[in-house]
Design an enzyme around this catalytic site. Structure first.
Site, PDB file in Angstrom:
ATOM      1  N   ASP A 178       0.852  -1.292   0.055  1.00 12.77           N
ATOM      2  CA  ASP A 178      -0.121   0.145   0.054  1.00 12.77           C
ATOM      3  C   ASP A 178       0.827   1.255   0.113  1.00 12.77           C
ATOM      4  O   ASP A 178       0.846   2.270  -0.627  1.00 12.77           O
ATOM      5  CB  ASP A 178      -0.834  -0.153   1.343  1.00 12.77           C
ATOM      6  CG  ASP A 178      -2.216   0.901   1.147  1.00 12.77           C
ATOM      7  OD1 ASP A 178      -2.485   1.350  -0.010  1.00 12.77           O
ATOM      8  OD2 ASP A 178      -2.732   1.113   2.242  1.00 12.77           O
ATOM      9  N   HIS A 259      -4.836   2.505  -6.925  1.00 17.94           N
ATOM     10  CA  HIS A 259      -5.799   2.152  -5.959  1.00 17.94           C
ATOM     11  C   HIS A 259      -7.179   2.070  -6.671  1.00 17.94           C
ATOM     12  O   HIS A 259      -8.020   1.181  -6.161  1.00 17.94           O
ATOM     13  CB  HIS A 259      -5.807   3.375  -4.860  1.00 17.94           C
ATOM     14  CG  HIS A 259      -5.130   3.198  -3.692  1.00 17.94           C
ATOM     15  ND1 HIS A 259      -3.848   3.206  -3.651  1.00 17.94           N
ATOM     16  CD2 HIS A 259      -5.624   2.786  -2.481  1.00 17.94           C
ATOM     17  CE1 HIS A 259      -3.559   2.927  -2.764  1.00 17.94           C
ATOM     18  NE2 HIS A 259      -4.348   2.636  -1.510  1.00 17.94           N
ATOM     19  N   HIS A 262      -6.946  -1.536  -7.679  1.00 16.80           N
ATOM     20  CA  HIS A 262      -7.403  -2.152  -6.500  1.00 16.80           C
ATOM     21  C   HIS A 262      -8.803  -2.321  -6.392  1.00 16.80           C
ATOM     22  O   HIS A 262      -9.398  -3.484  -6.361  1.00 16.80           O
ATOM     23  CB  HIS A 262      -6.628  -1.653  -5.264  1.00 16.80           C
ATOM     24  CG  HIS A 262      -7.591  -1.963  -4.004  1.00 16.80           C
ATOM     25  ND1 HIS A 262      -8.615  -1.485  -3.510  1.00 16.80           N
ATOM     26  CD2 HIS A 262      -7.387  -3.146  -3.073  1.00 16.80           C
ATOM     27  CE1 HIS A 262      -8.932  -2.243  -2.451  1.00 16.80           C
ATOM     28  NE2 HIS A 262      -8.189  -3.182  -2.388  1.00 16.80           N
ATOM     29  N   HIS A 276      -5.610  -5.489   1.193  1.00 18.47           N
ATOM     30  CA  HIS A 276      -5.782  -4.580   0.398  1.00 18.47           C
ATOM     31  C   HIS A 276      -4.380  -4.085  -0.256  1.00 18.47           C
ATOM     32  O   HIS A 276      -4.216  -3.862  -1.604  1.00 18.47           O
ATOM     33  CB  HIS A 276      -5.855  -3.187   1.218  1.00 18.47           C
ATOM     34  CG  HIS A 276      -5.899  -1.999   0.598  1.00 18.47           C
ATOM     35  ND1 HIS A 276      -6.874  -1.397   0.060  1.00 18.47           N
ATOM     36  CD2 HIS A 276      -4.927  -1.035   0.994  1.00 18.47           C
ATOM     37  CE1 HIS A 276      -6.457  -0.143  -0.270  1.00 18.47           C
ATOM     38  NE2 HIS A 276      -5.329   0.079   0.280  1.00 18.47           N
TER      39      HIS A 276
END
Ligand SMILES: [Zn+2]
Length: 377
Positions: A178, A259, A262, A276
Site C-alpha cells: 500500500d 488504488h 485495486h 488491500h
C-alpha cells in the site's frame, strides 16, 4: 479532469497526534484522556485477545469507563449504524477503533455519525487507513461500495510496535504494498485535487518521497525482523512509513491508478481473500506500465515487491487462469466515473488499463525468469 473547479489553494490535513512505540498501549491512558473517559471500543474477537484486554486494563486503571463492542468483520454502512447506535446508548465520549483496516474504517465512520472524536489503534501496519479522514465502505458481501469523507481526521493515532511485531508478517508486507504506491500515485497528481479538496503542498510531496525511500532501504530488513517478532529501528521506520507517511501522503498527495485498479479487483471473487496492499502492489506495477515507465524503473519496484513476497504476477495473486473478460471488468470498475484514476494527467482509457494489467503480469513473469528469482523458504 484533475481540477475541474480550478481550486488554487494548497491543503494539508492530518491527525492531531501520532504516537508510536513498543509500550504505546500500556501508556494509552495518558494520550487518550484528552478525549474523555468513556470510549466505545470496537475490536474483533482475535484482536481482543491480542491487544484489547491489555488496552481495557490500562484504561480502567486510569478510571476510564470502556464500552467494548465486538466488530462484525465488514466495514459496511450496516455495521457503522450498529456501532453508532451502541455509542448513543452508552453516551460514549469518543470512539476507539482497535484492529485492522476494516475495524478502523468502521470506527471512523461511527465516530463521525456520533459527532465525537476518534482514536485509532492499528494492530497491524497493513494499510494507510489509520490517519486519514475517510473510510472505504464495502457491501456486507465484501464488494467495494464507496469512499466516505469526514470533516476531521482521527484525533489520535496510537501504534504499539510490540503488537505490530507479533502480527503475521504478511500484514507488514501488505502495508508496504500500500505504502509503495503512495509516491508512485501522488507524483502523477501534482495538479489535481487531493482528498481534502485542495492542491498538494510541498510537504505532501516530501512525505511521499520519504515513504518510498524508507521502504526501499529498510523494507526487506523490517520484513525479516517481523518474522523474528523483533522490534528494531528498521521495523519502526517501516511501520511509520506504512502508517503515518503513507496515510498523510495519499490523503494530501492524491491517489491515481494503483488504488483504482485495486478497487477494480473487487470484481474478481477469488481476490477477496487478498489484503488491500497486495492488490495495490500489483496495481502499482500496472500504473507504472500505463505511464510508460522504463524497464529499469519497473525492475526497482518489482524487485522490492518480490523481496517482501508481494504478488507481481496473476499466478502469485492466485488467479493464474484469469480470463480476458474478468480483466475487462476490472478495468471497467477502475475507470468508474468517481475513481481516482482520473486524477492522472495522462490519457486513460478502459482499454489501456486492461492492457496494463496483462502487461504487468508479463513484466512480473519476465523479471522472475531473467533474475532466476526464487521465494525464500
Ligand atoms: Zn491504500
Amino acid at each position: 479532469m484533475p481540477n475541474p473547479k480550478r481550486v488554487s489553494e494548497r491543503l494539508f490535513q492530518s491527525p492531531s497526534k501520532y504516537i508510536q512505540g513498543p509500550s504505546a498501549i500500556q501508556n494509552a491512558a495518558k494520550y487518550l484522556e484528552s478525549l474523555g473517559r468513556s470510549p466505545l471500543l470496537a475490536c474483533d474477537k482475535i484482536v481482543y485477545e491480542i491487544a484489547g484486554k491489555q488496552l481495557i486494563e490500562a484504561l480502567q486503571k486510569a478510571d476510564f469507563k470502556v464500552t467494548h463492542v465486538e466488530f462484525g468483520g465488514e466495514a459496511s454502512s450496516q455495521e457503522v449504524d450498529r456501532l453508532t447506535k451502541l455509542g448513543l446508548e452508552n453516551q460514549s465520549s469518543f470512539v476507539i477503533g482497535l484492529g485492522g483496516g476494516k475495524t478502523i474504517d468502521a470506527a471512523k465512520a461511527a465516530a463521525n455519525q456520533l459527532k465525537v472524536q476518534c482514536a485509532i489503534i492499528p494492530t497491524t501496519a497493513s494499510t494507510d487507513a489509520p490517519c486519514s479522514a475517510l473510510s472505504v465502505l464495502y457491501t456486507p458481501e465484501g464488494q467495494f461500495d464507496q469512499y466516505t469523507f469526514f470533516d476531521r481526521n482521527p484525533s489520535i493515532v496510537l501504534v504499539d510496535t510490540s503488537v505490530i511485531a507479533k502480527a503475521p508478517y504478511r500484514f507488514l508486507a501488505a502495508g508496504m504494498g500500500d505504502a509503495i504506491a503512495t509516491n508512485v500515485e501522488a507524483r502523477l497528481c501534482r495538479t489535481s485535487l487531493n482528498f481534502g479538496g485542495g492542491l498538494p503542498t510541498e510537504v505532501s510531496v516530501a512525505i511521499g518521497t520519504k515513504c518510498e525511500e524508507i521502504l526501499l532501504k529498510y523494507g526487506k530488513q523490517a520484513y525479516e525482523a517481523n518474522k523474528a517478532k523483533a522490534v528494531t529501528p528498521a521495523l519502526e521506520a517501516v511501520v511509520e512509513a506504512n502508517t503515518l507517511l503513507s496515510g498523510l501522503g495519499f490523503e494530501s498527495g492524491g491517489l491515481a491508478a494503483a488504488h483504482a485498479i485495486h478497487n477494480g479487483f473487487t470484481a474478481i471473487e477469488a481476490l477477496h481473500s487478498l489484503l488491500h496492499g497486495e492488490k495495490v502492489a500489483f496495481g502499482t506495477v500496472a500504473q507504472l506500465i500505463l505511464v510508460n515507465s522504463p524497464t529499469s524503473v519497473l525492475d526497482t519496484y518489482i524487485s522490492f515487491m518480490l523481496s517482501v513476497d508481494l504478488p507481481v504476477t496473476f499466478g502469485q495473486l492466485g488467479i493464474p487462469n484469469v480470463t480476458d473478460e474478468e480483466l475487462r471488468s476490472v478495468a471497467k470498475l477502475a475507470c468508474a466515473e468517481n475513481e481516482t484514476i482520473w486524477n492522472m494527467e495522462q490519457l486513460v482509457t478502459e482499454d489501456a488499463v486492461y492492457n496494463s494489467l496483462k502487461a504487468a503480469d508479463a513484466a512480473g513473469r519476465e523479471y522472475i525468469r531473467r533474475t532466476n528469482w526464487k521465494k525464500d523458504e
